[in-house]
Write a protein that holds these residues in place. Structure first.
Motif, PDB file in Angstrom:
ATOM      1  N   GLU A 149       0.839  -1.203   0.000  1.00 11.62           N
ATOM      2  CA  GLU A 149       0.000   0.000   0.000  1.00 11.62           C
ATOM      3  C   GLU A 149       0.870   1.247   0.000  1.00 11.62           C
ATOM      4  O   GLU A 149       1.869   1.318   0.715  1.00 11.62           O
ATOM      5  N   SER A 153      -3.365   3.720  -2.224  1.00 13.86           N
ATOM      6  CA  SER A 153      -3.482   2.796  -3.351  1.00 13.86           C
ATOM      7  C   SER A 153      -2.706   1.520  -3.028  1.00 13.86           C
ATOM      8  O   SER A 153      -1.747   1.543  -2.260  1.00 13.86           O
ATOM      9  N   VAL A 154      -3.131   0.416  -3.619  1.00 12.30           N
ATOM     10  CA  VAL A 154      -2.469  -0.872  -3.397  1.00 12.30           C
ATOM     11  C   VAL A 154      -1.929  -1.366  -4.733  1.00 12.30           C
ATOM     12  O   VAL A 154      -2.663  -1.423  -5.729  1.00 12.30           O
ATOM     13  N   TRP A 217      -8.017   0.876   2.792  1.00  8.26           N
ATOM     14  CA  TRP A 217      -6.856   1.673   2.399  1.00  8.26           C
ATOM     15  C   TRP A 217      -7.224   3.101   2.020  1.00  8.26           C
ATOM     16  O   TRP A 217      -6.459   4.030   2.241  1.00  8.26           O
TER      17      TRP A 217
END
Length: 333
Positions: A149, A153-154, A217
């Motif tokens: 992450e 965003s991942v 996230w």
């Protein structure tokens, strides 16, 4: 079964005897349309080709579960995962809600399938109907150590996957050594990503982004590649028989589907047979919206019936290019 069937498997670049995982049953997933505009003949060749494959499998006596999805979020303008969401952009231009755009062009797509006498799939899932499952898959990939992450965003860790599994690029022919070499020069320009080949499986939404959901996230949306991994495995299992689509999807879409699915699946397997159809061309150049050389279905069926156009789309082997011209249609008529 009536006949022994051989298929050209794009994964191994050769013809192979088709043997389903479960005798008498076939699971097949085909990447469906992104519903932000009208489909054109290049798009329709995929669905007409797999209609024949679907019918032929049933003719041989198989019970087929055919899954063909609708992409209604997460497909950005640029294949590397940048730019505006295609559906959100069209919604802004037409001054409609995104789901109005989805419904409008889904209806149009289904109208075209009826014109070409394409059988309905067994299941037609939408990406937005599977957001929870996509969030769960992102978390599982992270828990397995293949994603990280950054600022909400991942990203999928492509190099780690390639080094641990040793198979990234098998479908498309991309060499991981080339990707590693690229990183020496390009890494400093990649922003949040560890490596140029890493791709987003969850994207933090910018303030103006319309399509957005809560996640652990960030408020964001799923990556385009992830959607198909989730929908195929939900309805066909972690390992299934056939995955299909156009040649243009081999990389990055299908390659990344394989990578993230194998990092999530307990079997280290995904689809056993990959089948890809060739492009429709105009003057030997690929028909595409970006090149502005598309043939609309309405113009094609003004002079010729849907069945004639269907026959024209099937007049070359599904895996080979098909050059579109008046003589082809006249011959098919």
């Amino acid at each position: 079964m009536k006949n022994e069937l051989k298929v050209y498997n794009s994964l191994h670049r050769k013809k192979e005897i088709f043997k389903p995982l479960h005798e008498g049953h076939v699971g097949m997933y085909v990447c469906g349309p992104t519903v932000y505009s009208d489909v054109h003949l290049g798009n329709c060749r995929t669905f007409v080709s797999f209609d024949i494959i679907y019918r032929y499998l049933k003719y041989l006596g198989y019970k087929v579960r055919y899954v063909r999805n609708i992409t209604d979020v997460g497909h950005l303008e640029n294949e590397e995962g940048s730019g505006e969401d295609k559906i959100a952009k069209r919604a802004r231009l037409e001054q409609l809600e995104p789901m109005e755009i989805v419904q409008k062009y889904s209806n149009g797509f289904h109208d075209m399938m009826r014109i070409f006498n394409v059988e309905k799939p067994s299941i037609e899932p939408r990406a937005t109907g599977h957001i929870l499952e996509q969030i769960e898959m992102v978390q599982e990939i992270m828990d397995n150590g293949f994603a990280y992450e950054r600022n909400g965003s991942v990203y999928f860790d492509t190099l780690k996957y390639a080094k641990d599994k040793g198979v990234y690029g098998e479908l498309s022919g991309r060499k991981i050594d080339d990707l590693i070499a690229e990183s020496r020069d390009n890494l400093k320009n990649q922003g949040e990503k560890n490596h140029p080949a890493d791709f987003a499986i969850w994207m933090k939404a910018s303030p103006e982004h319309i399509l957005r959901w809560n996640s652990p996230w960030s408020v964001g949306f799923p990556g385009w590649h992830l959607e198909c991994s989730v929908m195929s495995t939900k309805y066909l299992g972690e390992n299934f028989d056939i995955h299909g689509g156009g040649n243009d999807l081999k990389f990055p879409h299908h390659e990344n589907e394989i990578a993230q699915s194998c990092c999530n699946n307990s079997t280290d397997e995904f689809a056993n047979y990959w089948i890809h159809n060739g492009f429709v061309t105009i003057g030997k150049e690929k028909m595409s919206k970006s090149l502005g050389n598309i043939v609309t279905i309405s113009s094609a069926v003004k002079k010729y019936s849907g069945q004639v156009v269907r026959f024209a789309l099937l007049s070359a082997h599904y895996s080979q290019p098909l050059d579109w011209n008046d003589k082809l249609l006249e011959d098919c008529q």
